[in-house]
Design a protein around this motif. Structure first.
Motif, short mmCIF file in Angstrom:
data_model
loop_
_atom_site.label_atom_id
_atom_site.label_comp_id
_atom_site.label_asym_id
_atom_site.label_seq_id
_atom_site.Cartn_x
_atom_site.Cartn_y
_atom_site.Cartn_z
N GLN A 194 0.88 -1.07 0.04
CA GLN A 194 0.10 0.09 -0.04
C GLN A 194 0.81 1.20 0.05
N GLY A 227 -1.38 -5.27 1.72
CA GLY A 227 -2.56 -6.09 1.50
C GLY A 227 -2.49 -7.31 0.70
N THR A 229 -5.00 -9.97 -1.87
CA THR A 229 -6.29 -10.21 -2.26
C THR A 229 -6.39 -11.53 -3.09
N PRO A 239 -5.52 -4.66 -7.99
CA PRO A 239 -6.47 -5.58 -7.37
C PRO A 239 -7.84 -5.57 -8.02
N THR A 240 -8.43 -6.85 -8.00
CA THR A 240 -9.71 -6.91 -8.63
C THR A 240 -10.93 -7.42 -7.75
N SER A 241 -10.34 -7.38 -6.37
CA SER A 241 -11.42 -7.98 -5.32
C SER A 241 -11.01 -7.46 -3.97
N PRO A 242 -11.85 -7.25 -3.31
CA PRO A 242 -11.67 -6.68 -1.65
C PRO A 242 -10.57 -7.33 -1.12
N PRO A 243 -9.62 -6.68 -0.45
CA PRO A 243 -8.42 -7.46 0.48
C PRO A 243 -9.25 -8.42 1.38
N LEU A 246 -5.27 -6.60 5.19
CA LEU A 246 -5.04 -5.40 5.24
C LEU A 246 -4.19 -4.90 6.40
#
Length: 251
Positions: A194, A227, A229, A239-243, A246
């Motif tokens: 991040q 993070g 994912t 990223p293509t999805s919520p972590p 994190l």
């Protein structure tokens, strides 16, 4: 793991895949807390790969020509009969057998040459994997042993535990985790730095392993967190999805 057994004595058994499932899981959890055992396992695994390659032997470059030359000079056994008709039949079969032998030897020599090339390619690939594994293990061990190494441990979803290790002097970070659920089929866990509000890829985890000790790819730089994912196999540029994890980097 058998009660009373010192886990530090099981590195060789683990590297040669000689532990049971429960012992392996317990020892892998130990690896997340013991950098010395982790380094020893990496070194033993690389050594085992080298020993496997040591059994390979390549034929001489001149073997094919030598086999073809010798086949044409081998004298056939004389027939053990006084019958002229039988003698002619035997000589006829011998000539056919000689031609078949020559063809068979030529085919074998050609196939041997192709097998040799294949073996060399596989050996080169195995040596390269062993070299990369050793380099990664040395980098990871160096990071864990760095005087300024800082750690942060947290619980992940599903009861998994994770530890982040960061060294400013080496500008590197490592991610260690145990008890993770395997990602869905065709998916993989991807790590991210991040960095000033954006996510920067830091490598992929082995989708078949629930325990990992991974040196994150790329420098830490100005990153303040990391993070993880779930991404399609091969990873994603972003990223293509919520972590699923994190964490702030240790300070």
């Amino acid at each position: 793991m058998t009660h009373g057994v010192d886990p530090h004595t099981l590195t060789g058994a683990y590297a040669t895949d000689a532990l049971g499932d429960e012992e392996r899981r317990t020892f892998e959890e130990h690896l997340t807390r013991c950098p010395s055992c982790l380094l020893e396992v990496r070194e033993l695994t690389a050594t085992a790969a080298r020993l496997g390659l040591a059994a390979a032997a390549s034929p001489r470059r001149t073997m094919k020509d030598e086999v073809l030359r010798r086949v044409t000079t081998v004298r056939q056994e004389p027939p053990f009969t006084e019958s002229a008709g039988q003698a002619r039949a035997l000589r006829h079969r011998a000539r056919h057998a000689s031609r078949w032998a020559l063809a068979a030897c030529a085919a074998a020599a050609t196939a041997l040459g192709g097998t040799t090339v294949w073996q060399h390619q596989r050996a080169d690939e195995a040596r390269e994997r062993a070299r990369q594994t050793q380099e990664r293990s040395e980098d990871l061990a160096g990071l864990m042993a760095a005087p300024d190494a800082r750690t942060r441990t947290a619980k992940l979803a599903g009861g998994a535990s994770a530890t982040i290790v960061v060294s400013d002097s080496r500008n590197q970070a490592a991610f260690l985790a145990a008890g993770m659920a395997k990602p869905p089929r065709g998916k993989v866990y991807q790590l991210w730095f991040q960095d000033q509000g954006s996510m920067r890829s830091a490598g992929l985890l082995d989708p078949e392993s629930t325990t990992t000790a991974t040196l994150m790819k790329g420098p830490v730089g100005k990153a303040t967190g990391m993070g993880m994912t779930v991404e399609p196999a091969g990873g994603s540029p972003e990223p293509t999805s919520p972590p699923v994890a994190l964490l702030a980097l240790p300070t």
